[in-house]
Write an enzyme that holds these catalytic residues in place. Structure first.
Site, short mmCIF file in Angstrom:
data_model
loop_
_atom_site.label_atom_id
_atom_site.label_comp_id
_atom_site.label_asym_id
_atom_site.label_seq_id
_atom_site.Cartn_x
_atom_site.Cartn_y
_atom_site.Cartn_z
N CYS A 171 -1.07 2.48 -2.05
CA CYS A 171 -1.22 1.47 -1.00
C CYS A 171 -1.16 2.14 0.37
CB CYS A 171 -0.15 0.40 -1.15
SG CYS A 171 -0.37 -0.98 -0.03
N CYS A 172 -0.16 3.02 0.57
CA CYS A 172 -0.04 3.72 1.86
C CYS A 172 -1.27 4.59 2.11
CB CYS A 172 1.22 4.58 1.89
SG CYS A 172 2.75 3.66 2.16
N CYS A 210 7.53 -4.11 3.36
CA CYS A 210 8.20 -2.84 3.05
C CYS A 210 9.25 -2.47 4.09
CB CYS A 210 7.15 -1.72 2.96
SG CYS A 210 5.95 -2.02 1.66
N CYS A 221 5.68 7.92 4.51
CA CYS A 221 4.55 7.23 3.90
C CYS A 221 3.35 8.13 3.69
CB CYS A 221 4.13 6.06 4.77
SG CYS A 221 3.68 6.57 6.42
S1 SF4 Z 1 4.16 0.36 3.87
FE1 SF4 Z 1 3.95 -1.02 2.07
S2 SF4 Z 1 2.32 -2.51 2.52
FE2 SF4 Z 1 2.25 -0.85 4.07
S3 SF4 Z 1 0.71 0.53 3.31
FE3 SF4 Z 1 2.66 1.33 2.53
S4 SF4 Z 1 3.06 0.32 0.54
FE4 SF4 Z 1 1.35 -0.76 1.58
#
Ligand code: SF4
Length: 228
Positions: free
Chosen positions: A113-114, A199, A223
């Site tokens: 996701c990140c 998050c 991240c």
């Molecule tokens: S912080 Fe959470 S919602 Fe944002 S990109 Fe990363 S995993 Fe996805």
């Protein structure tokens, strides 16, 4: 690079930004997440009218307060913050694969996701530039304490300049107050490091500043944007 590091050590953050803008004309960009450190840098760039492109990554999962702050910052400093978005097809595939909140289920899902929402858009934003300015401070977390003021970012093939490297938290807050810099109202509710809404949570007094990020994981709390 060693010489440049030594020169920057003698300068304030504002002077350092001016020097970097001068040494790399048209090739310096600053990524803001609208956090407190980043708001200080935006003020330093805007108040000197430096030719440094300010950009932000809208992951699609930010707090409304963060987007509202972006608009407020543009208005206050009469500047435009360039906003990068994830690729539509990549987000659609990600959500189809792991589910809308699949990042809670595994570190692998969270990193996917990140990557889609942050890392890939960041690579587009940094492409063809020579210096990436960040608001990182050494005391923010253990894995940031070994950073240099200016360093080579292998993952993104760019020089990374961290003008607030030596700033303490209280020093930063005092600067924000003194210069009436707009900040995210979530900071007043216990949120220190603010990222995507699902998050990020508020932290308790005495907790590490990044403890509110991906709190369900035991990872390094990064991240992928600033991975070494
Ligand atoms: S912080 Fe959470 S919602 Fe944002 S990109 Fe990363 S995993 Fe996805």
């Amino acid at each position: 690079m060693h010489d440049l590091e030594q020169r920057l050590e003698q300068l304030t953050a504002g002077e350092g930004l001016a020097l970097i803008a001068d040494l790399f004309p048209g090739k310096v960009v600053f990524s803001t997440s609208l956090g407190q450190e980043d708001q200080v840098i935006t003020q330093l760039i805007a108040s000197q009218n430096l030719p440094i492109q300010i950009f932000s990554l809208d992951t699609g999962r930010l707090f409304p307060e963060t987007l509202e702050l972006l608009a407020r910052t543009e208005s206050k400093y009469k500047t435009r913050i360039k906003v990068y978005y994830p690729e539509t097809t990549s987000v659609e595939k990600l959500v189809a694969d792991i589910g809308i909140n699949g990042f809670y289920e595994s570190v692998e899902n969270r990193k996917s996701c990140c990557f889609v929402r942050k890392v890939e858009p960041l690579k587009r934003a940094l492409a063809r530039n020579k210096v990436w300015v960040t608001g990182l401070r050494a005391e923010q977390s253990a894995n940031r304490s070994a950073m240099k003021r200016i360093e080579w970012d292998e993952a993104n093939q760019i020089l990374k300049y961290n003008p607030l490297l030596d700033w303490g938290f209280d020093e930063m807050l005092a600067y924000i107050q003194e210069h009436k810099i707009p900040y995210n109202p979530l900071h007043d509710k216990g949120f220190i490091s603010i990222g995507c809404a699902p998050c990020t949570r508020a932290i308790l007094p005495g907790e590490d500043a990044r403890a509110g990020r991906w709190w369900w994981e035991e990872s390094k709390k990064e991240c992928g944007l600033h991975a070494k």
